[in-house]
Design a protein around this motif. Structure first.
Motif, PDB file in Angstrom:
ATOM      1  N   VAL A 195       0.862  -1.187   0.000  1.00 55.67           N
ATOM      2  CA  VAL A 195       0.000   0.000   0.000  1.00 55.67           C
ATOM      3  C   VAL A 195       0.896   1.234   0.000  1.00 55.67           C
ATOM      4  CG1 VAL A 195      -1.767   1.276   1.251  1.00 55.67           C
ATOM      5  CG2 VAL A 195      -1.785  -1.234   1.281  1.00 55.67           C
ATOM      6  N   HIS A 196       0.687   2.108  -0.981  1.00 54.99           N
ATOM      7  CA  HIS A 196       1.416   3.379  -1.016  1.00 54.99           C
ATOM      8  C   HIS A 196       0.408   4.508  -0.903  1.00 54.99           C
ATOM      9  CE1 HIS A 196       4.509   6.340  -1.939  1.00 54.99           C
ATOM     10  NE2 HIS A 196       3.598   6.940  -2.693  1.00 54.99           N
ATOM     11  N   LEU A 197       0.528   5.302   0.158  1.00 55.93           N
ATOM     12  CA  LEU A 197      -0.358   6.447   0.340  1.00 55.93           C
ATOM     13  C   LEU A 197       0.260   7.655  -0.344  1.00 55.93           C
ATOM     14  CD1 LEU A 197      -2.950   7.554   1.534  1.00 55.93           C
ATOM     15  CD2 LEU A 197      -1.698   8.064   3.638  1.00 55.93           C
ATOM     16  N   ALA A 198      -0.317   8.045  -1.453  1.00 55.94           N
ATOM     17  CA  ALA A 198       0.253   9.135  -2.248  1.00 55.94           C
ATOM     18  C   ALA A 198       0.113  10.478  -1.535  1.00 55.94           C
ATOM     19  CB  ALA A 198      -0.414   9.192  -3.612  1.00 55.94           C
ATOM     20  N   ARG A 199      -0.996  10.667  -0.833  1.00 60.18           N
ATOM     21  CA  ARG A 199      -1.206  11.918  -0.089  1.00 60.18           C
ATOM     22  C   ARG A 199      -2.347  11.740   0.898  1.00 60.18           C
ATOM     23  NH1 ARG A 199      -2.920  15.558  -5.277  1.00 60.18           N
ATOM     24  NH2 ARG A 199      -4.456  14.168  -6.186  1.00 60.18           N
ATOM     25  N   GLY A 200      -2.403  12.674   1.849  1.00 64.58           N
ATOM     26  CA  GLY A 200      -3.459  12.644   2.855  1.00 64.58           C
ATOM     27  C   GLY A 200      -3.118  11.746   4.029  1.00 64.58           C
ATOM     28  N   GLU A 201      -4.165  11.302   4.710  1.00 68.83           N
ATOM     29  CA  GLU A 201      -4.017  10.396   5.841  1.00 68.83           C
ATOM     30  C   GLU A 201      -5.004   9.250   5.678  1.00 68.83           C
ATOM     31  OE1 GLU A 201      -4.517  12.543   9.485  1.00 68.83           O
ATOM     32  OE2 GLU A 201      -2.928  13.986   9.028  1.00 68.83           O
ATOM     33  N   LEU A 202      -4.594   8.046   6.129  1.00 71.26           N
ATOM     34  CA  LEU A 202      -5.430   6.861   5.949  1.00 71.26           C
ATOM     35  C   LEU A 202      -4.999   5.801   6.952  1.00 71.26           C
ATOM     36  CD1 LEU A 202      -7.638   5.679   3.992  1.00 71.26           C
ATOM     37  CD2 LEU A 202      -5.750   4.662   2.703  1.00 71.26           C
ATOM     38  N   THR A 203      -5.965   5.028   7.413  1.00 68.27           N
ATOM     39  CA  THR A 203      -5.682   3.905   8.301  1.00 68.27           C
ATOM     40  C   THR A 203      -5.733   2.612   7.501  1.00 68.27           C
ATOM     41  OG1 THR A 203      -6.539   5.039  10.256  1.00 68.27           O
ATOM     42  CG2 THR A 203      -6.428   2.653  10.356  1.00 68.27           C
ATOM     43  N   VAL A 204      -4.671   1.809   7.607  1.00 68.73           N
ATOM     44  CA  VAL A 204      -4.569   0.539   6.906  1.00 68.73           C
ATOM     45  C   VAL A 204      -4.539  -0.577   7.949  1.00 68.73           C
ATOM     46  CG1 VAL A 204      -3.150  -0.868   5.377  1.00 68.73           C
ATOM     47  CG2 VAL A 204      -3.339   1.595   4.983  1.00 68.73           C
ATOM     48  N   ASN A 205      -5.610  -1.375   7.993  1.00 68.87           N
ATOM     49  CA  ASN A 205      -5.732  -2.433   9.002  1.00 68.87           C
ATOM     50  C   ASN A 205      -5.454  -1.901  10.412  1.00 68.87           C
ATOM     51  OD1 ASN A 205      -6.118  -3.972   6.713  1.00 68.87           O
ATOM     52  ND2 ASN A 205      -4.832  -5.652   7.382  1.00 68.87           N
ATOM     53  N   GLY A 206      -5.974  -0.713  10.669  1.00 74.13           N
ATOM     54  CA  GLY A 206      -5.858  -0.105  11.986  1.00 74.13           C
ATOM     55  C   GLY A 206      -4.600   0.687  12.224  1.00 74.13           C
TER      56      GLY A 206
END
Length: 241
Positions: A195-206
């Motif tokens: 998983v590559h988060l290009a921008r912003g904020e995000l929760t991945v499997n917590g």
């Protein structure tokens, strides 16, 4: 198992006209612990100054994906793409996914098509399934509505579901997440997910990610994306080795 790759820990290069962040070893940046995962070899997070870019150079036996986040990337190659008579204009904009199969060899250039602002894009290299193929090019657009609150397939080995087709045992999905939007999918535990988060904020499997962060999921049976704040994410289905 989930391993987080923080944005601040990536390799960096500043050439004035180009600022790059390297998730994996690339060019003068070498980190023996980060040399790609499976057949995913390169994720370069590049920002190009106005009217600047990469002059004509060559590639061979590599699947190269360009994903523009901001601005415009002008592409021209030895296959004829980017010329006036070509069906492929060669300008890649936000929402576009460009795939170039280098195969037996291709020459190309990439420039910021704008004179007044930067172009920000991801350059991705994936190991090809077959070497020595005829070079190829494909470009498709995926709307924000298609990606809103979910993952949409943008590149795959077969070109399934309207994605660009790659000569690689891999798939790429893209999504936009904000607020209460959440998305889950089952994973093949015989493979890896990056998983590559290009921008912003995000929760991945917590686990919380910020722009530029990555996460390798190995042996995980499910992927859950939630808690987004202006998040744009790419999810790679890749081989284990």
């Amino acid at each position: 198992m989930i391993k987080i790759r923080k944005s601040a820990d990536r390799g960096r290069a500043d050439h004035g006209w180009l600022r790059s962040h390297h998730t994996f070893s690339f060019g003068s940046y070498f980190d023996i612990a980060h040399q790609g995962h499976g057949n995913l070899l390169v994720i370069n997070d590049d920002t190009i100054a106005p009217s600047k870019g990469f002059g004509t150079h060559g590639h061979r036996d590599m699947e190269i994906i360009s994903y523009v986040l901001e601005g415009e990337l002008a592409h021209k190659d030895s296959m004829g793409n980017g010329t006036a008579e070509s069906a492929n204009a060669g300008v890649v904009r936000p929402g576009d996914v460009q795939r170039m199969s280098a195969g037996t060899g291709v020459q190309h250039s990439e420039f910021n098509n704008l004179a007044d602002r930067n172009t920000h894009f991801l350059q991705i290299w994936i190991k090809p399934k077959l070497t020595g193929i005829r070079p190829g090019y494909e470009q498709k657009h995926f709307t924000a509505e298609q990606k809103r609150g979910r993952l949409v397939l943008v590149a795959s080995a077969t070109g399934a579901d309207g994605s660009v087709g790659m000569n690689a045992d891999a798939a790429i999905e893209a999504g936009l997440f904000d607020g209460a939007e959440s998305y889950s999918k089952t994973l093949d535990t015989a493979r890896q997910t990056y998983v590559h988060l290009a921008r912003g904020e995000l929760t991945v499997n917590g686990l919380p990610l910020s722009g530029g962060d990555g996460a390798l999921l190995d042996g995980e049976a499910e992927l859950t994306l939630s808690g987004g704040r202006d998040a744009e994410v790419l999810v790679f289905d890749i081989t284990r080795d």
